[in-house]
Design a protein around this motif. Structure first.
Motif, short mmCIF file in Angstrom:
data_model
loop_
_atom_site.label_atom_id
_atom_site.label_comp_id
_atom_site.label_asym_id
_atom_site.label_seq_id
_atom_site.Cartn_x
_atom_site.Cartn_y
_atom_site.Cartn_z
N GLY A 175 -2.64 9.23 41.94
CA GLY A 175 -2.46 10.62 41.50
C GLY A 175 -2.09 11.55 42.65
N GLN A 176 -2.69 11.33 43.80
CA GLN A 176 -2.37 12.16 44.95
C GLN A 176 -0.96 11.89 45.48
OE1 GLN A 176 -5.55 11.12 47.64
NE2 GLN A 176 -6.97 12.63 46.80
N GLY A 177 -0.45 10.68 45.22
CA GLY A 177 0.87 10.33 45.72
C GLY A 177 2.02 10.69 44.80
N LEU A 178 1.71 11.25 43.62
CA LEU A 178 2.78 11.62 42.68
C LEU A 178 3.63 12.75 43.26
CD1 LEU A 178 0.89 11.60 39.25
CD2 LEU A 178 2.73 10.07 39.94
N HIS A 179 4.93 12.68 43.01
CA HIS A 179 5.82 13.77 43.40
C HIS A 179 6.73 14.10 42.22
CE1 HIS A 179 9.15 10.89 43.99
NE2 HIS A 179 8.26 10.13 44.60
#
Length: 515
Positions: free
Chosen positions: A27-31
């Motif tokens: 989730g933190q790596g979504l762009h």
């Protein structure tokens, strides 16, 4: 005072805790830039390309993949059966010969079994060059050792009283062995042989992803170039072939159970020989270069000083830690996701939807799943674990549903009469009777996942797999040799642990408590 014991059904669901750190990191790596790409990717699923030239190329690639799988499956089944017989203690004991040759053969088979078929493919590619039979050999070598291990275990576990009686009647040792061991081995040959054919198709597709031909190469090229409509055209063809193969093998097993006299070991062996002959001729027709002579190009062997230098240069602790973390996270997802989905959505319609999704997950090689996720996410170990876990969850989900369909619905109906909710009834009436066998297979699947960390490591930039591809690309043969040795030791250790866990879960609760 007895220590608290976690029940088997709960142990099927507890590994879902692996989803928590994985989803947080993912989730933190979504762009945001990747969501539009994902939308075009989903559009390609409902609007695949119908270009005649593309379909012709995909059809030829699919034939290459199927022919490669048939030859690899046939050869590995025949070779594995012979090696399984000669590595069994029963064979040598029946001839009144010391069993040390069997132990020696088992030791020799440990290394090819521990190395994934993709690694065999990459190594043979360096030695033999780009040749159609490289993919066949990459499947045959590890599969033969795996088949030999299964058959040897079954032979050594068969009741030997019948063999002893036949020997005492005056029969020769070979005749007594075949007549007493052959019939009990036939059901294993039928069921496990079909399972390995499905695995061979997946392996042939995976090898194609890494440039060894077939439809896997087509899927890799179209996905990397973001031609999603063309990608889905190939994927739908592969899914159709996989479903037809699964249904055919299911029908085969059903007919064997209802009419056991119709199928015997001789007929199955005949089918494997035909698979080799037909698949080999088919492959030669599709790729005329398959009939040319292989070019042997042995790399230079590193000396002791080169090995010592490579051993000090490689970051061993980090590589091994990443590989083990990747294994545990992916195994948690693979084991817990199917029962968790069926628990949350226990209806028949939901089950059919999940079966369709699990078919897609099984067919799609983990590197392609990882590339799809990378369209809208940053590369990370968690993303590689998610890709590997989803593919193996497809395998575990199918196994779970097959087990649930075979058990009697009486227990669940009895629980439903007590006014229990549908989820509680499914948990206690369906999952509970299957939990121990499911956990036993989960232990085996964890061992498989440890081998497959190499696959996503090559793409995801993590663990031993990433360091191996870096060493191969720079022709650092000392590092390649050391990494392969380390990976083999890890997989053999994991195999030993999974064997112990399988034996524990396959015991009855009473046996487990008394030991």
């Amino acid at each position: 005072m007895k220590r608290p014991v976690v029940s088997a059904p709960l142990l099927c669901l507890l590994p879902a805790l692996a989803l928590v750190p994985v989803l947080i990191v993912v989730g933190q790596g979504l762009h945001g830039g990747g969501f539009e790409t994902w939308w075009r990717f989903l559009q390609g699923a409902v609007q695949p390309s119908k270009d005649p030239l593309l379909l012709k190329s995909l059809w030829e690639g699919l034939q290459v993949t199927l022919a490669t799988a048939l030859v690899g499956w046939g050869l590995s089944t025949l070779i594995g059966l012979l090696l399984g017989v000669f590595s069994s203690d029963v064979l040598w004991e029946s001839a009144k010969i010391p069993t040390w040759p069997a132990a020696a053969i088992r030791s020799l088979l440990a290394l090819p079994r521990a190395i994934h078929e993709l690694l065999w493919g990459l190594l043979l590619l360096q030695v033999l060059g780009l040749h159609p039979w490289v993919a066949v050999a990459a499947i045959t070598i590890p599969y033969s050792a795996l088949v030999a291990r299964v058959f040897r275990d079954q032979i050594d576990s068969i009741d030997r009283r019948r063999l002893t009686a036949v020997l005492q009647s005056g029969a020769s040792a070979p005749a007594a062995f075949v007549s007493s061991i052959g019939p009990p081995l036939q059901p294993i040959l039928l069921s496990y042989g079909g399972y390995r054919l499905e695995c061979a198709l997946r392996s042939a597709t995976l090898l194609g992803v890494f440039g060894l031909g077939g439809i896997g190469t087509e899927l890799q090229l179209t996905l990397q170039s973001l031609r999603f409509a063309e990608f889905w055209s190939g994927l739908w063809l592969l899914i159709l072939l996989s479903v037809l193969l699964e249904q055919g093998l299911t029908f085969w097993r059903h007919r064997q159970q209802t009419n056991p006299s119709q199928w015997n070991g001789v007929s199955v062996l005949t089918m494997t020989v035909l698979a080799v002959l037909v698949g080999g001729h088919w492959l030669q027709q599709l790729l005329p270069t398959s009939g040319t002579t292989l070019q042997l190009m042995l790399p230079p062997l590193p000396d002791i000083s080169a090995l010592q230098l490579a051993a000090t240069e490689l970051p061993w602790l980090r590589m091994i830690e990443q590989t083990m973390r990747l294994t545990l996270l992916a195994a948690g997802i693979a084991i817990a996701l199917p029962p968790l989905c069926l628990l949350i959505f226990p209806g028949r319609i939901a089950k059919q939807v999940f079966l369709g999704l699990w078919t897609l997950q099984r067919v799609l090689p983990p590197p392609l799943t990882l590339l799809m996720l990378l369209l809208a996410n940053l590369p990370s170990l968690a993303l590689a674990a998610l890709a590997l876990g989803l593919q193996n969850a497809g395998v575990m989900g199918r196994l779970l549903v097959e087990g649930l369909d075979q058990q009697s619905p009486g227990t669940m109906k009895a629980i439903e009469v007590t006014a229990a909710g549908p989820r509680q009834a499914w948990l206690l009436g369906c999952l509970s009777p299957q939990s121990r066998s499911y956990l036993a297979y989960g232990a085996y699947r964890t061992d498989v996942i440890l081998r497959e960390t190499l696959v996503v490591g090559l793409v995801g930039g993590t663990g031993l797999g990433w360091m191996l591809i870096e060493s191969l690309s720079s022709f650092h043969w000392a590092a390649v040799l050391l990494i392969i040795a380390c990976f083999a030791l890890l997989t053999l250790a994991g195999e030993s642990i999974s064997d112990g866990l399988r034996q524990r879960w396959l015991r009855t609760p009473g046996e487990s408590a008394s030991t």
